[in-house]
Design an enzyme around this catalytic site. Sequence first.
Site, PDB file in Angstrom:
ATOM      1  N   SER A  76      -3.435   0.230  15.736  1.00  0.00           N
ATOM      2  CA  SER A  76      -2.628   1.264  15.226  1.00  0.00           C
ATOM      3  C   SER A  76      -1.904   0.843  13.873  1.00  0.00           C
ATOM      4  O   SER A  76      -0.794   1.279  13.430  1.00  0.00           O
ATOM      5  CB  SER A  76      -1.068   1.575  16.114  1.00  0.00           C
ATOM      6  OG  SER A  76      -0.461   0.336  16.662  1.00  0.00           O
TER       7      SER A  76
ATOM      8  N   LYS B 191       0.725  -1.159  -0.015  1.00  0.00           N
ATOM      9  CA  LYS B 191       0.095  -0.158  -0.064  1.00  0.00           C
ATOM     10  C   LYS B 191       0.778   1.352  -0.130  1.00  0.00           C
ATOM     11  O   LYS B 191       0.470   2.222  -0.591  1.00  0.00           O
ATOM     12  CB  LYS B 191      -0.927   0.256   1.233  1.00  0.00           C
ATOM     13  CG  LYS B 191      -2.095  -1.134   1.140  1.00  0.00           C
ATOM     14  CD  LYS B 191      -2.880  -0.840   2.256  1.00  0.00           C
ATOM     15  CE  LYS B 191      -4.309  -1.848   2.282  1.00  0.00           C
ATOM     16  NZ  LYS B 191      -5.235  -1.598   3.099  1.00  0.00           N
TER      17      LYS B 191
ATOM     18  N   GLY C 274      -2.668  -0.518   9.535  1.00  0.00           N
ATOM     19  CA  GLY C 274      -3.206   0.230   8.468  1.00  0.00           C
ATOM     20  C   GLY C 274      -4.662   0.946   8.571  1.00  0.00           C
ATOM     21  O   GLY C 274      -4.886   2.018   8.114  1.00  0.00           O
ATOM     22  N   MET C 275      -5.542   0.021   9.096  1.00  0.00           N
ATOM     23  CA  MET C 275      -6.845   0.307   9.274  1.00  0.00           C
ATOM     24  C   MET C 275      -7.340   1.218  10.242  1.00  0.00           C
ATOM     25  O   MET C 275      -7.879   2.282  10.029  1.00  0.00           O
ATOM     26  CB  MET C 275      -7.913  -1.155   9.300  1.00  0.00           C
ATOM     27  CG  MET C 275      -9.473  -0.780   9.304  1.00  0.00           C
ATOM     28  SD  MET C 275      -9.959   0.033   7.743  1.00  0.00           S
ATOM     29  CE  MET C 275     -10.082  -1.288   6.859  1.00  0.00           C
TER      30      MET C 275
END
Length: 279
Positions: free
Chosen positions: A137, A77, A139-140
């Site tokens: 804490s 990402k 990515g989402m």
Amino acid sequence: MHDTSTVEAFLPTRDTMLCISLAARPRNIGTRFHNFLYRQLDLDYLYTAFTTDDVTAAIAGVRALGIRGCSVSMPFKEAVIPLLDAIDDSAAAIESVNTIVNDHGTLIGYNTDYLAIRALLASNQIPASTSVVVRGSGGMAKAVTAALRDSGFSDVTIVARNETTGAALARSYGYHWAGTSDQQPGLLINATPLGMEHQPGLPFTSEQVAAARWVLDVIAMPAKTALLDLADRHGATTIPGTEVIALQAAEQFIRYTGIEPPAELIAAASRFSREEPGQ
């Protein structure tokens, strides 16, 4: 009732628009979601999943082969950002891309997780004055935190055992960090794997859940986590991860095709995506 049998009957041609996903461990959820909508709307599109150990070459292939869209999962990402021509505000907000659109050789990055969270905060009419605790804490959690900030929420605490990542995430968006918390906010958001089938448990205390007015759990499988079940029993408004994953995939679909499917068709695609083939 939508006919799912046609999903298996499509034969691509040289004119078929190809969309793909790149992930370390490809899954069938996105493949089934997108192909279901393509077939139901009679679109000459095909979606398939790949993995790679050379993301630079993979993105060059997206550009060179005219692949229309590319869903991006971990660990790619952030790595794809310098390979793109531009990024949308949704990706810039969290410096993370989960969707690439190829517009005649120009690659533009988006983050539809962020867009989905913002849409759910708005559609559930959660006032920006509401106090919030976000657990996680990763990515989402980053997508959730950025969406909260850009939706005007100011009273937000990030709860994460990892002080390095948790404190950095909170600091980046002007919020507070805590290793643990017994705070009882109006909105609880679980952005951790805790509650998945292989990782059962509650990310918040029973007292916190009992006091919350809204509870959002980003986990999509199972569709009804222990957290959401408990919140339901206490009368809170619950927002399941199935809605998050369906909305983010629908946002991808819209950007790939230019078509916005009706809500009932998105819901049918979401259900189909989570079924095992043959069910």
